[in-house]
Each structure stands twice: as structure tokens, then as C-alpha cells.
Scaffold this motif. Structure first.
Motif, PDB file in Angstrom:
ATOM      1  N   GLN A  68       0.828  -1.199   0.000  1.00 28.29           N
ATOM      2  CA  GLN A  68       0.000   0.000   0.000  1.00 28.29           C
ATOM      3  C   GLN A  68       0.868   1.257   0.000  1.00 28.29           C
ATOM      4  N   GLY A  69       0.305   2.348  -0.505  1.00 29.02           N
ATOM      5  CA  GLY A  69       1.035   3.599  -0.536  1.00 29.02           C
ATOM      6  C   GLY A  69       1.808   3.764  -1.838  1.00 29.02           C
ATOM      7  N   MET A  70       2.674   4.751  -1.879  1.00 25.68           N
ATOM      8  CA  MET A  70       3.478   5.037  -3.060  1.00 25.68           C
ATOM      9  C   MET A  70       4.932   5.170  -2.644  1.00 25.68           C
ATOM     10  N   LEU A  71       5.819   4.800  -3.532  1.00 27.80           N
ATOM     11  CA  LEU A  71       7.248   4.853  -3.202  1.00 27.80           C
ATOM     12  C   LEU A  71       7.683   6.269  -2.826  1.00 27.80           C
ATOM     13  N   GLY A  72       7.075   7.254  -3.459  1.00 26.35           N
ATOM     14  CA  GLY A  72       7.454   8.636  -3.167  1.00 26.35           C
ATOM     15  C   GLY A  72       6.613   9.294  -2.096  1.00 26.35           C
ATOM     16  N   GLY A  73       5.705   8.526  -1.472  1.00 25.58           N
ATOM     17  CA  GLY A  73       4.875   9.086  -0.418  1.00 25.58           C
ATOM     18  C   GLY A  73       5.685   9.395   0.831  1.00 25.58           C
ATOM     19  N   MET A  74       5.369  10.499   1.498  1.00 26.01           N
ATOM     20  CA  MET A  74       6.140  10.932   2.665  1.00 26.01           C
ATOM     21  C   MET A  74       5.370  10.844   3.974  1.00 26.01           C
ATOM     22  N   PHE A  75       4.051  10.675   3.936  1.00 27.50           N
ATOM     23  CA  PHE A  75       3.250  10.776   5.152  1.00 27.50           C
ATOM     24  C   PHE A  75       2.895   9.378   5.662  1.00 27.50           C
ATOM     25  N   ASP A  76       3.205   9.107   6.934  1.00 31.15           N
ATOM     26  CA  ASP A  76       2.887   7.796   7.498  1.00 31.15           C
ATOM     27  C   ASP A  76       1.808   7.875   8.566  1.00 31.15           C
ATOM     28  N   GLY A  77       1.136   9.009   8.653  1.00 31.88           N
ATOM     29  CA  GLY A  77       0.054   9.162   9.623  1.00 31.88           C
ATOM     30  C   GLY A  77      -0.968  10.163   9.123  1.00 31.88           C
ATOM     31  N   TYR A  78      -1.942  10.462   9.986  1.00 32.23           N
ATOM     32  CA  TYR A  78      -3.027  11.360   9.597  1.00 32.23           C
ATOM     33  C   TYR A  78      -2.766  12.813   9.996  1.00 32.23           C
ATOM     34  N   LYS A  79      -1.643  13.063  10.634  1.00 33.37           N
ATOM     35  CA  LYS A  79      -1.267  14.429  10.985  1.00 33.37           C
ATOM     36  C   LYS A  79       0.240  14.588  10.852  1.00 33.37           C
ATOM     37  N   VAL A  80       0.650  15.747  10.362  1.00 39.05           N
ATOM     38  CA  VAL A  80       2.054  16.156  10.368  1.00 39.05           C
ATOM     39  C   VAL A  80       2.172  17.342  11.306  1.00 39.05           C
ATOM     40  N   ARG A  81       3.157  17.281  12.183  1.00 37.36           N
ATOM     41  CA  ARG A  81       3.367  18.351  13.148  1.00 37.36           C
ATOM     42  C   ARG A  81       4.804  18.841  13.066  1.00 37.36           C
ATOM     43  N   MET A  82       4.971  20.166  13.173  1.00 32.96           N
ATOM     44  CA  MET A  82       6.296  20.769  13.157  1.00 32.96           C
ATOM     45  C   MET A  82       6.268  22.023  14.023  1.00 32.96           C
ATOM     46  N   MET A 110      17.167  26.030  14.455  1.00 33.69           N
ATOM     47  CA  MET A 110      17.232  25.542  13.078  1.00 33.69           C
ATOM     48  C   MET A 110      18.308  24.473  12.889  1.00 33.69           C
ATOM     49  N   ASP A 111      18.626  23.758  13.953  1.00 37.48           N
ATOM     50  CA  ASP A 111      19.541  22.617  13.835  1.00 37.48           C
ATOM     51  C   ASP A 111      18.717  21.381  13.493  1.00 37.48           C
ATOM     52  N   LYS A 112      17.967  20.897  14.457  1.00 36.31           N
ATOM     53  CA  LYS A 112      17.065  19.762  14.232  1.00 36.31           C
ATOM     54  C   LYS A 112      15.660  20.200  14.651  1.00 36.31           C
ATOM     55  N   VAL A 113      14.820  20.469  13.672  1.00 32.00           N
ATOM     56  CA  VAL A 113      13.461  20.947  13.925  1.00 32.00           C
ATOM     57  C   VAL A 113      12.549  19.735  14.137  1.00 32.00           C
ATOM     58  N   PRO A 114      11.868  19.642  15.295  1.00 28.65           N
ATOM     59  CA  PRO A 114      11.012  18.475  15.576  1.00 28.65           C
ATOM     60  C   PRO A 114       9.888  18.317  14.546  1.00 28.65           C
ATOM     61  N   VAL A 115       9.735  17.079  14.042  1.00 31.85           N
ATOM     62  CA  VAL A 115       8.694  16.760  13.055  1.00 31.85           C
ATOM     63  C   VAL A 115       8.114  15.397  13.396  1.00 31.85           C
ATOM     64  N   THR A 116       6.805  15.251  13.293  1.00 23.44           N
ATOM     65  CA  THR A 116       6.159  13.941  13.381  1.00 23.44           C
ATOM     66  C   THR A 116       5.203  13.800  12.204  1.00 23.44           C
ATOM     67  N   GLY A 117       4.957  12.535  11.813  1.00 21.88           N
ATOM     68  CA  GLY A 117       4.032  12.255  10.721  1.00 21.88           C
ATOM     69  C   GLY A 117       4.682  12.135   9.363  1.00 21.88           C
ATOM     70  N   VAL A 118       6.003  12.323   9.284  1.00 21.14           N
ATOM     71  CA  VAL A 118       6.739  12.164   8.032  1.00 21.14           C
ATOM     72  C   VAL A 118       7.543  10.871   8.129  1.00 21.14           C
ATOM     73  N   ALA A 119       7.396   9.995   7.155  1.00 17.88           N
ATOM     74  CA  ALA A 119       8.003   8.671   7.200  1.00 17.88           C
ATOM     75  C   ALA A 119       9.521   8.754   7.386  1.00 17.88           C
ATOM     76  N   GLY A 120      10.025   8.022   8.358  1.00 17.49           N
ATOM     77  CA  GLY A 120      11.465   7.929   8.574  1.00 17.49           C
ATOM     78  C   GLY A 120      12.084   9.152   9.216  1.00 17.49           C
ATOM     79  N   MET A 121      11.289  10.100   9.711  1.00 18.34           N
ATOM     80  CA  MET A 121      11.834  11.324  10.286  1.00 18.34           C
ATOM     81  C   MET A 121      11.211  11.616  11.643  1.00 18.34           C
ATOM     82  N   ASN A 122      12.037  12.008  12.599  1.00 20.02           N
ATOM     83  CA  ASN A 122      11.522  12.606  13.829  1.00 20.02           C
ATOM     84  C   ASN A 122      12.031  14.028  13.996  1.00 20.02           C
ATOM     85  N   SER A 123      12.838  14.469  13.030  1.00 20.85           N
ATOM     86  CA  SER A 123      13.282  15.864  12.985  1.00 20.85           C
ATOM     87  C   SER A 123      13.713  16.185  11.571  1.00 20.85           C
ATOM     88  N   TRP A 124      13.586  17.460  11.204  1.00 15.00           N
ATOM     89  CA  TRP A 124      14.105  17.933   9.921  1.00 15.00           C
ATOM     90  C   TRP A 124      15.458  18.565  10.221  1.00 15.00           C
TER      91      TRP A 124
END
Length: 438
Positions: free
Chosen positions: A267-281, A316-330
Motif C-alpha cells: 500500500q502507498g506510493m514509493l514517493g509518499g512521505m506521510f505515514d500518519g493522519y497528521k504532520v506536526r512541526m 534551526m539545527d534539528k526541527v522536531p517533526v512527526t508524521g513524516v516517514a522515517g523522520m523525527n526531525s528535519w
């Protein structure tokens, strides 16, 4: 009569600031070099010699040194030209509003104790890109579109106390409006071929077409404070010091539909980035300290040199992110920045004042590798700025100011998903301002 002028000035400032969309772009990191035409013309070197109501945001102690009450309104036309692997951005012209009013009840630059206050609303910072290329920007990576737009606007309510003829201190609570939208679109077939899904390319749904990863504009609010002082040693030397606290922001939040590829289910797409129903930053804004020295060798000439420290590594070193596949910070990995400013102000004849400025700050964005690639949505890389401007007093109460600033081209390189990328940028800014003294 003063109450009537104050009411009209405040209403005009609020109306213009809220009625113009703010889309500002980076100059010192994502901060503007100056707020309003006069500050821009002087390269931002104004903390020791307040110019107008814009000092409310840069050094609140400065409003004690304005000769009268005044209201200023204006705006900037900002033209940042950005290139990704040689391709220009799709949108390049933006408007930045500026408005403020400073109230001096005694109506003079008094050599005695005096309390002054003011309110200012300015587009203070922002950044963004708008690149679109179905062929991948000349590289084998799957990236097809990159769009970002971050905007910040501040409202400061400042008070300043003039202790005597030499010293004033100021304080301003700050309220911040922030908006952000992002989009990164990926070619699924290019990913399939590059990362070992070759047999799926053009066959399986998750390996065809384009994965659209879009986060529409969302708002957040925040707060902080500014402190400042101005000290006049004598008619020749004047000093300024200003501290801007960190801006503590709400968390930005987007509703999304999961589209990241799950190998177990297909399921999903190879280029899809979202692994949940909300993205938070959460994107706070940094604390800064600015010190300035103003020198007046003759009555009609002022020269100011300022230095400013910006604490980018804290926000602006590691900005907290949730909801993006494979990332907990940008991981933007920005470094702290020192900015050096020089401004010259010359009055050849009383109605006319000429201004010039220079501003330099080494790019806080890391060079090389994926550390640079992570900044593809936020390439705040320009370093060197040169500016010019002029003010003309049409009447004793009305003054018009115009300014131009050029940020010279700067280029940095790195990789995105292992593929080489380079970004170069230069900027032009045109500002106008109307000041009414009362």
C-alpha cells in the motif's frame, strides 16, 4: 488633538499591516536586514541611532530619541531569484508590509526624564522556493516539485523610559504570526529504478505516476520580548544595545492522508512521505543580540557600525517533526551567525537626507552533502548586501523615503538523495515609506 492623531495613526498601522499578505524572504538567514525603508537603506545599522517608529522592533529604547510623535507606513517589493541546478523559481515577486506609530507625549527629544511608547507591525522574516520540473531538475533523483512558503509577522507594543539626557531603556512584549506551506512531489518510477524496485516500474500502482506530498498553509502564533538601551556619550558618540528573546511558537499542524509505501502490504506510493493522519512541526525563532556605535563627526553626517549575533543553532539545527516517514526531525543543521552592518547618513540640505548601507553575514546553511540537501526548502544562503536610499521632507510634518538593496549572488552545493544539487541566489529589494510627524 494628540489623542485624535494617535487614534488615526494606530488604526492606519493596523489596517495596512493586516491588509497586505506577507511573503518575505531570507537575507540574514530568514530575517530581513532591516524593517522599513530607512533601516534597509542603512543596511540594518540603526540600533544606536533610531530612525523612526520601526525602532520599536529593533531597539525599543530608541523611541525616546525620536524628536516628535510619528506614524510610518510603507512596504517592500522583494525579488529573490533562486536557481536549483540552473532552473529558476516559478514565483519571484513578493510584498512585505511595514507600519508603526511612536507616541512622545512631550513632543520633543527632551534632555530630561520622559516616557514614550509605540506599536509596530512588520513582516520580519520568511523564506521559500517554488521549483517545478517533471524531468527532475537535470538529475537522476525523483524530485519533481519543491515548494515552500514560510512567513512571520510581528506586532510589538513598546515602552521606553528616558532617564536623563544620556540614557534610555526600553521593553516590548512581542506577538508573532507564522504561516507555512510545503510541497515535495516525487516520481515513483524513478524511485523504483534507483532503489531496486525495477521490476515494479510501470507495473505496480505504487511505482507509477507522481506522489504529491502537499501541506497547505497553516498558521501558528507565538510570543517573546525585546529589551534595549541607548546611551549618548556626547554630541559625537552614541551607543545602542538590543536583545531579542527567542520567539516561542505554537506547533504547526496539518491533516494528511497516509501515502508512504509499506512493503509488507504494497500500500502507498514509493514517493509518499506521510505515514500518519497528521504532520506536526514546531518552528521557533531565534534569540539575537545587536550592538551599535554611531559616530557624528559633523552635524550633517552620521556613521554607524553594528554587529549582531543570531542563535540559529538553537532553533534551526534539528526541527522536531512527526508524521513524516522515517523522520523525527528535519535536520537543517544551521550554524549561529554573526552579521556586520555599516550605515552612512548624510544631509546635504535640510529637506534631503542620503543614506547608504552594507550588510554581511556568512550563510548559516551548511555546505556539502545531505546536510545541504535538507535545506532545499529553506536555502537562506545570500551573504553580502549593498543598499542606498533617500528621505525628503515634503513639509515639516510629511517625509517620504525610498530605498534599494541588492544581495549579491551566492552559490552552495550538496546532495539530495545521493544526487548532486547546487542552489544559487541573489535578491533585489525596493522599499517606500511615508512618515507623518505630529
Amino acid at each position: 488633538m494628540l489623542k485624535k492623531h494617535v487614534s488615526l495613526a494606530v488604526a492606519l498601522a493596523v489596517g495596512l499591516s493586516l491588509g497586505v499578505a506577507t511573503k518575505s524572504f531570507a537575507t540574514n538567514g530568514y530575517y530581513m536586514t532591516g524593517l522599513g525603508a530607512k533601516q534597509i537603506a542603512l543596511g540594518g545599522a540603526v540600533v544606536a541611532n533610531p530612525q523612526d517608529a520601526s525602532t520599536i522592533l529593533t531597539n525599543p529604547a530608541g523611541i525616546s530619541w525620536l524628536p516628535t510623535s510619528s506614524a510610518s507606513v510603507g512596504g517592500d517589493i522583494f525579488v529573490p531569484l533562486r536557481y536549483l541546478n540552473g532552473q529558476g523559481s516559478q514565483s519571484n515577486v513578493y510584498v512585505v508590509p511595514a507600519a508603526g506609530v511612536a507616541i512622545n507625549p512631550k513632543g520633543c527629544n527632551c534632555q530630561e526624564s520622559n516616557f514614550t511608547w509605540g506599536i509596530g507591525m512588520y513582516g520580519v522574516s520568511g523564506m521559500g522556493v517554488d521549483w517545478n520540473n517533471p524531468n527532475g531538475f537535470g538529475m537522476a533523483a525523483p524530485l519533481q516539485k519543491v515548494y515552500s512558503n514560510m512567513q512571520m509577522m510581528e506586532m510589538d507594543i513598546a515602552g521606553s523610559y528616558r532617564i536623563d539626557g544620556h540614557l534610555s531603556i526600553g521593553f516590548a512584549p512581542v506577538f508573532v504570526y507564522q504561516a507555512m506551506s510545503l510541497e515535495m512531489d516525487m516520481n515513483n518510477e524513478a524511485i523504483a529504478k534507483a532503489y531496486g524496485y525495477g521490476s515494479y516500474a510501470g507495473v505496480a500502482p505504487f511505482a507509477t505516476g507522481t506522489a504529491v506530498n502537499s501541506l497547505n498553509a497553516q498558521n501558528a502564533y507565538g510570543a517573546g520580548f525585546n529589551l534595549g538601551l541607548v546611551y549618548k556619550l556626547n554630541d559625537m558618540w552614541q551607543f545602542g544595545l538590543a536583545y531579542q528573546s527567542k520567539r516561542w511558537m505554537q506547533t504547526l499542524q496539518w491533516n494528511t492522508i497516509p501515502n508512504a509505501f509499506n512493503p509488507a502490504t504494497g500500500q502507498g506510493m514509493l514517493g509518499g512521505m506521510f505515514d500518519g493522519y497528521k504532520v506536526r512541526m514546531r518552528l521557533d525563532m531565534p534569540q539575537t543580540i545587536q550592538f551599535g556605535v554611531n559616530f557624528r563627526p559633523v552635524n550633517n553626517l552620521r556613521i554607524e557600525a553594528d554587529a549582531k549575533w543570531i542563535n540559529w543553532s538553537n532553533v534551526m539545527d534539528k526541527v522536531p517533526v512527526t508524521g513524516v516517514a522515517g523522520m523525527n526531525s528535519w535536520d537543517f543543521n544551521w550554524k549561529n551567525q554573526w552579521v556586520y552592518m555599516l550605515g552612512v547618513e548624510y544631509t546635504p540640505t535640510p529637506p534631503l537626507t542620503l543614506m547608504a548601507g552594507f550588510n554581511y553575514g556568512k550563510s548559516p546553511v551548511p555546505d556539502g552533502g545531505q546536510a545541504f540537501g535538507n535545506n532545499i526548502i529553506a536555502p537562506a544562503i545570500v551573504q553580502t548586501h549593498l543598499s542606498f536610499g533617500a528621505s525628503y521632507s515634503v513639509t515639516p510634518s510629511v517625509q517620504v523615503t525610498a530605498a534599494y538593496q541588492h544581495a549579491f549572488e551566492h552559490k552552495q552545493s550538496g546532495t539530495f538523495d545521493g544526487m548532486p544539487i547546487s542552489i544559487k541566489m541573489h535578491e533585489d529589494e525596493y522599499a517606500v515609506q511615508l512618515t507623518y510627524k505630529f
